[in-house]
Design a protein around this motif. Structure first.
Motif, PDB file in Angstrom:
ATOM      1  N   PRO A 114      44.570  47.669  40.450  1.00 25.84           N
ATOM      2  CA  PRO A 114      44.125  47.687  41.964  1.00 25.84           C
ATOM      3  C   PRO A 114      45.139  46.673  42.571  1.00 25.84           C
ATOM      4  O   PRO A 114      45.637  45.609  41.944  1.00 25.84           O
ATOM      5  CB  PRO A 114      42.606  47.113  41.981  1.00 25.84           C
ATOM      6  N   SER A 115      45.464  46.831  43.746  1.00 27.71           N
ATOM      7  CA  SER A 115      46.453  45.864  44.674  1.00 27.71           C
ATOM      8  C   SER A 115      45.938  44.417  44.433  1.00 27.71           C
ATOM      9  O   SER A 115      46.834  43.530  44.491  1.00 27.71           O
ATOM     10  CB  SER A 115      46.589  46.452  46.057  1.00 27.71           C
ATOM     11  N   ASP A 116      44.589  44.160  44.473  1.00 24.30           N
ATOM     12  CA  ASP A 116      44.027  42.917  44.568  1.00 24.30           C
ATOM     13  C   ASP A 116      44.462  42.176  43.176  1.00 24.30           C
ATOM     14  O   ASP A 116      44.338  40.654  42.992  1.00 24.30           O
ATOM     15  CB  ASP A 116      42.705  42.639  44.808  1.00 24.30           C
ATOM     16  N   TRP A 117      44.749  43.039  42.221  1.00 24.94           N
ATOM     17  CA  TRP A 117      44.792  42.291  40.832  1.00 24.94           C
ATOM     18  C   TRP A 117      46.206  42.711  40.322  1.00 24.94           C
ATOM     19  O   TRP A 117      46.320  41.971  39.057  1.00 24.94           O
ATOM     20  CB  TRP A 117      43.921  43.072  39.813  1.00 24.94           C
ATOM     21  N   GLN A 118      47.119  43.092  40.840  1.00 22.75           N
ATOM     22  CA  GLN A 118      48.431  43.132  40.576  1.00 22.75           C
ATOM     23  C   GLN A 118      48.884  41.628  39.942  1.00 22.75           C
ATOM     24  O   GLN A 118      49.921  41.791  38.834  1.00 22.75           O
ATOM     25  CB  GLN A 118      49.484  43.850  41.596  1.00 22.75           C
ATOM     26  N   SER A 119      48.889  40.745  40.829  1.00 27.39           N
ATOM     27  CA  SER A 119      49.667  39.325  40.438  1.00 27.39           C
ATOM     28  C   SER A 119      48.934  38.774  39.294  1.00 27.39           C
ATOM     29  O   SER A 119      49.552  38.157  38.555  1.00 27.39           O
ATOM     30  CB  SER A 119      49.455  38.492  41.553  1.00 27.39           C
ATOM     31  N   PHE A 120      47.568  38.873  39.345  1.00 20.80           N
ATOM     32  CA  PHE A 120      46.974  38.520  37.925  1.00 20.80           C
ATOM     33  C   PHE A 120      47.331  39.257  36.823  1.00 20.80           C
ATOM     34  O   PHE A 120      47.700  38.679  35.700  1.00 20.80           O
ATOM     35  CB  PHE A 120      45.303  38.874  38.307  1.00 20.80           C
ATOM     36  N   ALA A 121      47.607  40.491  36.803  1.00 22.00           N
ATOM     37  CA  ALA A 121      47.910  41.452  35.756  1.00 22.00           C
ATOM     38  C   ALA A 121      49.416  41.094  35.422  1.00 22.00           C
ATOM     39  O   ALA A 121      49.701  41.209  34.055  1.00 22.00           O
ATOM     40  CB  ALA A 121      47.970  43.075  36.044  1.00 22.00           C
ATOM     41  N   ALA A 122      50.015  40.554  36.438  1.00 19.50           N
ATOM     42  CA  ALA A 122      51.719  40.366  35.932  1.00 19.50           C
ATOM     43  C   ALA A 122      51.587  38.935  35.112  1.00 19.50           C
ATOM     44  O   ALA A 122      52.775  38.814  34.680  1.00 19.50           O
ATOM     45  CB  ALA A 122      52.324  39.985  37.208  1.00 19.50           C
ATOM     46  N   THR A 123      50.477  38.227  34.806  1.00 23.24           N
ATOM     47  CA  THR A 123      50.536  37.148  33.993  1.00 23.24           C
ATOM     48  C   THR A 123      50.345  37.717  32.905  1.00 23.24           C
ATOM     49  O   THR A 123      50.577  36.644  31.861  1.00 23.24           O
ATOM     50  CB  THR A 123      49.636  36.045  34.572  1.00 23.24           C
ATOM     51  N   GLY A 124      50.043  38.798  32.586  1.00 24.28           N
ATOM     52  CA  GLY A 124      49.875  39.293  31.374  1.00 24.28           C
ATOM     53  C   GLY A 124      48.605  39.182  30.390  1.00 24.28           C
ATOM     54  O   GLY A 124      48.297  39.210  29.363  1.00 24.28           O
ATOM     55  N   HIS A 125      47.699  39.020  31.801  1.00 25.92           N
ATOM     56  CA  HIS A 125      46.113  38.939  31.091  1.00 25.92           C
ATOM     57  C   HIS A 125      45.165  39.801  31.781  1.00 25.92           C
ATOM     58  O   HIS A 125      45.469  40.578  32.769  1.00 25.92           O
ATOM     59  CB  HIS A 125      45.464  37.529  31.554  1.00 25.92           C
ATOM     60  N   LEU A 126      43.883  40.198  31.076  1.00 27.03           N
ATOM     61  CA  LEU A 126      42.883  40.775  31.455  1.00 27.03           C
ATOM     62  C   LEU A 126      41.732  40.092  31.923  1.00 27.03           C
ATOM     63  O   LEU A 126      41.345  38.656  31.251  1.00 27.03           O
ATOM     64  CB  LEU A 126      42.245  41.814  30.445  1.00 27.03           C
ATOM     65  N   PRO A 127      41.016  40.281  32.936  1.00 30.68           N
ATOM     66  CA  PRO A 127      39.845  39.512  33.424  1.00 30.68           C
ATOM     67  C   PRO A 127      38.858  39.175  32.359  1.00 30.68           C
ATOM     68  O   PRO A 127      38.454  40.401  31.762  1.00 30.68           O
ATOM     69  CB  PRO A 127      39.493  39.970  34.481  1.00 30.68           C
ATOM     70  N   ASP A 128      38.346  38.189  31.944  1.00 31.10           N
ATOM     71  CA  ASP A 128      37.347  37.991  31.025  1.00 31.10           C
ATOM     72  C   ASP A 128      36.142  37.077  31.241  1.00 31.10           C
ATOM     73  O   ASP A 128      36.390  35.965  31.823  1.00 31.10           O
ATOM     74  CB  ASP A 128      38.046  37.214  29.683  1.00 31.10           C
ATOM     75  N   ALA A 129      35.024  37.730  31.612  1.00 31.56           N
ATOM     76  CA  ALA A 129      33.895  36.915  32.114  1.00 31.56           C
ATOM     77  C   ALA A 129      32.957  36.293  31.038  1.00 31.56           C
ATOM     78  O   ALA A 129      31.948  35.771  31.533  1.00 31.56           O
ATOM     79  CB  ALA A 129      32.997  37.911  32.974  1.00 31.56           C
ATOM     80  N   SER A 130      33.476  36.140  29.697  1.00 33.50           N
ATOM     81  CA  SER A 130      32.370  35.838  28.739  1.00 33.50           C
ATOM     82  C   SER A 130      32.216  34.274  28.822  1.00 33.50           C
ATOM     83  O   SER A 130      31.175  33.804  28.436  1.00 33.50           O
ATOM     84  CB  SER A 130      32.965  36.110  27.321  1.00 33.50           C
ATOM     85  N   ALA A 131      33.123  33.633  29.443  1.00 34.06           N
ATOM     86  CA  ALA A 131      32.686  32.286  29.560  1.00 34.06           C
ATOM     87  C   ALA A 131      31.905  31.620  30.775  1.00 34.06           C
ATOM     88  O   ALA A 131      31.650  30.725  30.935  1.00 34.06           O
ATOM     89  CB  ALA A 131      34.159  31.427  29.871  1.00 34.06           C
ATOM     90  N   LEU A 132      31.737  32.726  31.581  1.00 33.90           N
ATOM     91  CA  LEU A 132      30.785  32.377  32.790  1.00 33.90           C
ATOM     92  C   LEU A 132      29.558  32.073  32.411  1.00 33.90           C
ATOM     93  O   LEU A 132      28.781  32.892  31.814  1.00 33.90           O
ATOM     94  CB  LEU A 132      30.918  33.485  34.014  1.00 33.90           C
ATOM     95  N   GLN A 133      28.956  30.764  33.023  1.00 33.89           N
ATOM     96  CA  GLN A 133      27.456  30.552  33.077  1.00 33.89           C
ATOM     97  C   GLN A 133      26.831  30.796  34.170  1.00 33.89           C
ATOM     98  O   GLN A 133      27.178  29.870  35.181  1.00 33.89           O
ATOM     99  CB  GLN A 133      27.355  29.182  32.312  1.00 33.89           C
ATOM    100  N   PHE A 134      25.826  31.397  34.650  1.00 34.18           N
ATOM    101  CA  PHE A 134      25.296  31.456  35.772  1.00 34.18           C
ATOM    102  C   PHE A 134      24.331  30.373  35.895  1.00 34.18           C
ATOM    103  O   PHE A 134      23.267  30.409  34.998  1.00 34.18           O
ATOM    104  CB  PHE A 134      24.486  32.959  35.832  1.00 34.18           C
ATOM    105  N   VAL A 135      24.590  29.639  37.033  1.00 25.25           N
ATOM    106  CA  VAL A 135      23.786  28.143  36.764  1.00 25.25           C
ATOM    107  C   VAL A 135      23.172  27.948  38.238  1.00 25.25           C
ATOM    108  O   VAL A 135      22.178  26.972  38.386  1.00 25.25           O
ATOM    109  CB  VAL A 135      24.875  26.978  36.584  1.00 25.25           C
TER     110      VAL A 135
END
Length: 241
Positions: A114-135
């Motif tokens: 999506p347009s909001d994610w194009q710059s993120f994707a350009a870094t060569g990464h996928l979003p990964d939520a496994s490190a998030l801790q709900f606090v």
């Protein structure tokens, strides 16, 4: 048992906030914060953690890995809708937009991002939520120009990709981005709820395990309550800011 009062959810937006903790086992753990602009409609001039509202498109953005099961279980408590995926995506997106820091995993997107994610994707990464801790969870009090039902997620800076001192890809939404020692953070102009969250983080700084229960600050027209999201019968006590 105290009954949780009903709230008007029509004016409240879902939101995700990210608390990045650095050097947690050192003598001076630090958190990442920035200052909102003087003209901002919500919390102008305040120092805050990166974060913002969930977008409708966040529910459809693929994650390399989801939020862990323990945190997901807490996210479902006192919630009439499963927003776990969208909240995780929003947390990673807001962190990227406001700081230029990457919470992700090396990989290629299966389709056009999506347009909001194009710059993120350009870094060569996928979003990964496994490190998030709900606090922490907090609902903005009535009478404010904007209201949010915000979930606060804690991550260790070691989970980030790249140089964690490089904010060159950040938007201009937050200024004066910096790592602030927990012992010094109250010298800054903070929102009340941020001070409450920081007290929780200070108590957890040396413990990397997911929390057994999650505090919730609930504001309604009638009262403010401090809840603990754990089990079917959370403790509920009045909280006066």
């Amino acid at each position: 048992m105290t009954q949780t009062p009903a709230i008007d959810k029509s004016a409240i937006r879902q939101a995700a906030t990210v608390i990045v903790l650095r050097d947690r086992f050192s003598a001076a753990p630090r958190v990442l914060m920035g200052q909102r602009g003087a003209q901002a409609a919500f919390m102008p001039n305040k120092f805050v953690f990166p974060g913002g509202a969930v977008d409708a498109a966040d529910a459809d953005v693929p994650l390399a890995a989801p939020i862990n099961a323990d945190c997901a279980a807490h996210l479902l408590r006192k919630s009439d809708e499963d927003r776990i995926h969208a909240l995780g995506v929003a947390a990673i997106r807001e962190l990227w937009e406001e700081t230029g820091l990457i919470l992700g995993r090396t990989g290629a997107w299966s389709g056009a991002p999506p347009s909001d994610w194009q710059s993120f994707a350009a870094t060569g990464h996928l979003p990964d939520a496994s490190a998030l801790q709900f606090v922490f969870r907090a609902i903005t009090p009535p009478g404010r120009p904007r209201r949010f039902d915000a979930r606060f997620f804690l991550i260790d800076a070691d989970a980030l990709q790249g140089d964690i001192d490089d904010f060159s890809a950040a938007s201009d939404e937050l200024s004066h981005l910096q790592w602030i020692a927990l012992s010094d953070v109250r010298k800054f102009d903070l929102p009340f709820i941020t001070e409450v969250v920081l007290a929780e983080i200070a108590g957890r700084a040396k413990d990397p395990s997911p929390p057994a229960s999650v505090p919730m600050f609930l504001n309604t027209e009638e009262q403010s309550l401090f809840l603990r999201l754990a089990g079917a019968s959370p403790l509920e006590t009045a909280l006066k800011p």
